[in-house]
Design a protein around this motif. Structure first.
Motif, PDB file in Angstrom:
ATOM      1  N   ARG A   8      -7.260  20.371  52.949  1.00 31.65           N
ATOM      2  CA  ARG A   8      -7.550  19.056  52.356  1.00 31.65           C
ATOM      3  C   ARG A   8      -9.041  18.782  52.428  1.00 31.65           C
ATOM      4  O   ARG A   8      -9.704  19.148  53.399  1.00 31.65           O
ATOM      5  CB  ARG A   8      -6.806  17.955  53.108  1.00 31.65           C
ATOM      6  N   LEU A   9      -9.581  18.143  51.392  1.00 31.44           N
ATOM      7  CA  LEU A   9     -10.990  17.775  51.391  1.00 31.44           C
ATOM      8  C   LEU A   9     -11.205  16.580  52.310  1.00 31.44           C
ATOM      9  O   LEU A   9     -10.356  15.688  52.397  1.00 31.44           O
ATOM     10  CB  LEU A   9     -11.464  17.422  49.977  1.00 31.44           C
ATOM     11  N   THR A  10     -12.340  16.558  52.954  1.00 28.04           N
ATOM     12  CA  THR A  10     -12.707  15.438  53.819  1.00 28.04           C
ATOM     13  C   THR A  10     -13.392  14.370  52.975  1.00 28.04           C
ATOM     14  O   THR A  10     -13.907  14.680  51.886  1.00 28.04           O
ATOM     15  CB  THR A  10     -13.647  15.899  54.939  1.00 28.04           C
ATOM     16  N   PRO A  11     -13.431  13.129  53.429  1.00 24.93           N
ATOM     17  CA  PRO A  11     -14.090  12.069  52.646  1.00 24.93           C
ATOM     18  C   PRO A  11     -15.512  12.418  52.168  1.00 24.93           C
ATOM     19  O   PRO A  11     -15.837  12.150  51.014  1.00 24.93           O
ATOM     20  CB  PRO A  11     -14.066  10.860  53.577  1.00 24.93           C
ATOM     21  N   PRO A  12     -16.366  13.055  52.990  1.00 24.00           N
ATOM     22  CA  PRO A  12     -17.703  13.397  52.483  1.00 24.00           C
ATOM     23  C   PRO A  12     -17.691  14.414  51.334  1.00 24.00           C
ATOM     24  O   PRO A  12     -18.650  14.522  50.580  1.00 24.00           O
ATOM     25  CB  PRO A  12     -18.425  13.973  53.705  1.00 24.00           C
ATOM     26  N   GLU A  13     -16.592  15.157  51.193  1.00 20.29           N
ATOM     27  CA  GLU A  13     -16.484  16.146  50.115  1.00 20.29           C
ATOM     28  C   GLU A  13     -16.016  15.536  48.797  1.00 20.29           C
ATOM     29  O   GLU A  13     -16.026  16.217  47.767  1.00 20.29           O
ATOM     30  CB  GLU A  13     -15.515  17.262  50.511  1.00 20.29           C
ATOM     31  N   LEU A  19     -15.513  17.227  42.641  1.00 20.08           N
ATOM     32  CA  LEU A  19     -14.232  16.864  42.025  1.00 20.08           C
ATOM     33  C   LEU A  19     -14.152  17.136  40.526  1.00 20.08           C
ATOM     34  O   LEU A  19     -13.075  17.422  40.004  1.00 20.08           O
ATOM     35  CB  LEU A  19     -13.925  15.386  42.281  1.00 20.08           C
ATOM     36  N   GLU A  20     -15.277  17.039  39.816  1.00 19.98           N
ATOM     37  CA  GLU A  20     -15.234  17.199  38.355  1.00 19.98           C
ATOM     38  C   GLU A  20     -14.723  18.576  37.969  1.00 19.98           C
ATOM     39  O   GLU A  20     -15.166  19.592  38.477  1.00 19.98           O
ATOM     40  CB  GLU A  20     -16.607  16.919  37.757  1.00 19.98           C
ATOM     41  N   GLY A  21     -13.744  18.589  37.073  1.00 17.85           N
ATOM     42  CA  GLY A  21     -13.135  19.822  36.598  1.00 17.85           C
ATOM     43  C   GLY A  21     -11.911  20.247  37.390  1.00 17.85           C
ATOM     44  O   GLY A  21     -11.221  21.195  37.003  1.00 17.85           O
TER      45      GLY A  21
END
Length: 94
Positions: A8-13, A19-21
């Motif tokens: 899972r991605l962390t909030p800073p990521e 995220l685009e794409g």
């Protein structure tokens, strides 16, 4: 695709560059769209169309998407929405 082992991605990521794409998968692991861009706390998803032509942009809260990386490092997200539910949402206008 089994998402259970994806990181899972962390909030800073959760940035537009990352995220685009990203591909969005629905509840039956159906590919339902891709992230066009981030608009504040919302993510604009292109739904439908073919090769980006005829797709409908809809804005959804980023909190309703579970972003992660697969084994190859590719970013994608899962959601409980179906493609039909997203298509019924109002078209996003920038």
């Amino acid at each position: 695709m089994d998402h259970t082992n994806h990181v899972r991605l962390t909030p800073p990521e959760l940035t537009p560059d990352i995220l685009e794409g990203a591909t969005i998968y629905g509840p039956d692991d159906e590919e339902i769209g891709s992230v066009d861009h981030v608009h504040g706390s919302q993510v604009v998803i292109d739904v439908g169309g073919f090769l980006g032509i005829g797709a409908k942009p809809v804005a959804v809260p980023a909190s309703q998407l579970d972003f992660m990386r697969d084994e190859d490092g590719d970013v994608h997200a899962v959601t409980s929405w179906t493609k039909d539910e997203l298509k019924k949402m109002p078209e996003h206008q920038d």
